[in-house]
Design a protein around this motif. Structure first.
Motif, mmCIF file in Angstrom:
data_model
loop_
_atom_site.group_PDB
_atom_site.id
_atom_site.type_symbol
_atom_site.label_atom_id
_atom_site.label_comp_id
_atom_site.label_asym_id
_atom_site.label_seq_id
_atom_site.Cartn_x
_atom_site.Cartn_y
_atom_site.Cartn_z
ATOM 1 N N UNK A 180 1.087 -1.334 -0.043
ATOM 2 C CA UNK A 180 0.224 -0.179 0.109
ATOM 3 C C UNK A 180 0.984 1.501 0.556
ATOM 4 N N UNK A 181 0.048 2.609 -0.052
ATOM 5 C CA UNK A 181 1.417 3.165 -0.606
ATOM 6 C C UNK A 181 0.909 4.080 0.942
ATOM 7 N N UNK A 209 4.043 3.249 2.371
ATOM 8 C CA UNK A 209 5.600 3.609 1.975
ATOM 9 C C UNK A 209 5.815 3.419 0.141
ATOM 10 N N UNK A 210 5.614 5.362 -0.257
ATOM 11 C CA UNK A 210 5.200 5.173 -1.642
ATOM 12 C C UNK A 210 6.861 4.843 -2.312
ATOM 13 N N UNK A 211 7.910 4.042 -1.757
ATOM 14 C CA UNK A 211 8.981 3.712 -2.640
ATOM 15 C C UNK A 211 8.609 2.260 -3.003
ATOM 16 N N UNK A 212 7.769 1.733 -1.419
ATOM 17 C CA UNK A 212 8.060 -0.027 -2.468
ATOM 18 C C UNK A 212 6.561 0.227 -3.119
ATOM 19 N N UNK A 213 5.721 1.113 -2.643
ATOM 20 C CA UNK A 213 4.121 1.412 -3.611
ATOM 21 C C UNK A 213 4.625 1.223 -4.858
ATOM 22 N N UNK A 214 5.548 2.132 -5.708
ATOM 23 C CA UNK A 214 6.303 2.571 -6.426
ATOM 24 C C UNK A 214 6.726 1.118 -7.114
ATOM 25 N N UNK A 215 7.721 0.585 -6.684
ATOM 26 C CA UNK A 215 8.221 -0.257 -7.019
ATOM 27 C C UNK A 215 7.582 -2.022 -7.330
ATOM 28 N N UNK A 216 6.926 -1.902 -6.114
ATOM 29 C CA UNK A 216 6.336 -3.190 -6.427
ATOM 30 C C UNK A 216 5.016 -2.868 -7.835
ATOM 31 N N UNK A 217 4.670 -1.826 -7.847
ATOM 32 C CA UNK A 217 3.931 -1.287 -8.761
ATOM 33 C C UNK A 217 5.084 -1.500 -10.215
ATOM 34 N N UNK A 218 6.026 -1.367 -10.458
ATOM 35 C CA UNK A 218 6.947 -1.710 -11.016
ATOM 36 C C UNK A 218 6.828 -2.476 -11.608
ATOM 37 N N UNK A 219 6.821 -3.874 -11.138
ATOM 38 C CA UNK A 219 6.876 -4.890 -11.436
ATOM 39 C C UNK A 219 5.695 -5.518 -11.731
ATOM 40 N N UNK A 220 4.623 -5.555 -11.171
ATOM 41 C CA UNK A 220 3.684 -6.000 -12.086
ATOM 42 C C UNK A 220 3.654 -5.420 -13.151
ATOM 43 N N UNK A 221 3.762 -3.625 -13.343
ATOM 44 C CA UNK A 221 3.575 -3.305 -14.865
ATOM 45 C C UNK A 221 5.014 -4.063 -15.705
ATOM 46 N N UNK A 222 5.833 -4.874 -15.263
ATOM 47 C CA UNK A 222 6.904 -5.094 -16.860
ATOM 48 C C UNK A 222 6.350 -6.570 -16.552
ATOM 49 N N UNK A 269 -5.136 -8.914 -15.083
ATOM 50 C CA UNK A 269 -4.306 -8.562 -13.659
ATOM 51 C C UNK A 269 -5.698 -8.041 -12.753
ATOM 52 N N UNK A 270 -5.545 -9.198 -11.660
ATOM 53 C CA UNK A 270 -6.531 -9.428 -10.522
ATOM 54 C C UNK A 270 -6.005 -9.372 -9.248
ATOM 55 N N UNK A 271 -6.426 -8.544 -7.853
ATOM 56 C CA UNK A 271 -6.508 -8.018 -6.817
ATOM 57 C C UNK A 271 -6.525 -7.132 -6.100
ATOM 58 N N UNK A 272 -5.903 -7.104 -4.970
ATOM 59 C CA UNK A 272 -6.070 -5.917 -4.483
ATOM 60 C C UNK A 272 -5.254 -4.709 -5.022
ATOM 61 N N UNK A 273 -4.728 -4.052 -5.390
ATOM 62 C CA UNK A 273 -4.396 -3.938 -6.260
ATOM 63 C C UNK A 273 -3.794 -2.378 -5.733
ATOM 64 N N UNK A 274 -4.313 -1.303 -4.434
ATOM 65 C CA UNK A 274 -3.618 -0.456 -3.876
ATOM 66 C C UNK A 274 -3.893 0.574 -4.527
ATOM 67 N N UNK A 275 -4.039 0.316 -5.283
ATOM 68 C CA UNK A 275 -4.436 1.730 -5.956
ATOM 69 C C UNK A 275 -6.177 2.150 -7.053
#
Length: 325
Positions: A208-209, A211-224, A234-240
């Motif tokens: 979840x956001x 921690x902005x750094x962890x939030x962005x890093x996790x989402x970057x992995x998902x997007x990649x 894509x399915x789940x609690x995306x916290x966004x």
């Protein structure tokens, strides 16, 4: 200034200031936890600007301040209203492609069990009653899985992938059909890409956001991984929400949200209970649980389901192959 005018301008400020904050966060995307969290409430700018505009127009007609000041405020409120309307419009006006005539819908459900406090047996019963083909569960504990096993999990969903965890950890996929694990994600709460029931499914639960750094890093992995072409769902609690940068990036990459495809507006899923004293007393206000699909799929139905003890509503979606693909 009379008391009436003081009350009037206080009312205008109470509407315009939070609306402007929502607009600013959406446009500027500050890298601060509270600002990121505020961005989830972007759709609330619409009623705030609309109410402020009405008040300011009344002020123009009744001369409740300098005409230029009141008129300028009205123009600002109108501009904000139009901008937020443009952001919101795709959720209710987008095209919904037809399903292929011979397509067999796949029913997908995603749920967050709030550190295992959600009623796992009730979730299983809801999924069974809805003829769910694939169930994605996050914050799934070993105890919750044991409860589901006792309630007949193996009969309802003979195949599974992923691991239960403790607390916020644990993301699993349950299916009627065999599950092949293609790849796992190194996100904090785990995630996995699987093939099952005709889906190439990326089951995720980014941090979840708070921690902005962890939030962005996790989402970057998902997007990649999503952008690699291996995932079509894509399915789940995306916290966004769809107003926030990580999900807007997925939309840019060709994914569409099930609520948007169904013209369902904001499909709010959070918070429901969960120890949020003010928000929990209201209906869910933000949509952070999602099913997103590529242009291979269309949505034939979508709704949310309340699970006792969980702080999220589950999302229940029926998808089918598109007629034009």
């Amino acid at each position: 200034m009379t008391l009436g005018r003081i009350v009037y301008w206080c009312a205008v400020a109470l509407l315009l200031l939070p609306a402007l904050a929502l607009t600013g966060v959406r446009l500027l995307e500050p890298d601060h936890a509270r600002a990121i969290q505020l961005g989830a409430f972007t759709p609330f700018g619409l009623p705030l600007y609309a109410a402020a505009l009405v008040l300011l127009l009344v002020g123009v007609l009744r001369g409740l301040g300098r005409r230029a000041l009141v008129a300028g405020g009205a123009v600002l409120a109108l501009a904000g209203l139009l901008l937020h309307a443009a952001w919101y419009a795709p959720l209710v006006t987008g095209t919904t492609p037809a399903a292929a005539s011979d397509a067999t819908p796949v029913v997908l459900m995603t749920a967050n069990l709030f550190k295992g406090a959600g009623d796992a047996v009730e979730l299983l019963e809801e999924a069974t009653a809805a003829d769910v083909d694939v169930l994605v569960v996050s914050e799934l504990t070993r105890g919750a899985v044991a409860d589901m096993e006792t309630a007949g999990l193996a009969d309802a969903f003979p195949y599974r992938a992923g691991e239960a965890g403790r607390g916020t950890e644990g993301t699993m996929v349950f299916s009627h059909a065999p599950v092949e694990v293609v790849e796992t994600l190194d996100t904090i709460f785990d995630g996995l890409l699987v093939r099952t029931a005709g889906l190439s499914l990326l089951a995720v639960h980014p941090y979840p956001p708070v921690d902005p750094v962890a939030w962005r890093e996790d989402h970057a992995q998902i997007r990649e991984l999503a952008a690699s072409g291996d995932a079509t769902v894509i399915a789940g609690d995306l916290n966004a929400t769809l107003d926030q940068a990580p999900l807007r990036a997925l939309v840019d990459d060709g994914f569409r949200d099930s609520a948007e495809l169904a013209n369902a507006g904001v499909e709010a899923t959070w918070p429901v209970g969960g120890g949020f004293p003010v928000l929990s007393a209201l209906p869910p206000s933000v949509g952070i649980d999602h099913v997103m699909v590529t242009d291979q799929w269309t949505v034939t139905d979508t709704r949310t389901v309340t699970i006792s003890g969980a702080d999220h509503r589950a999302v229940l979606v029926s998808i089918a192959a598109r007629a034009d693909r």
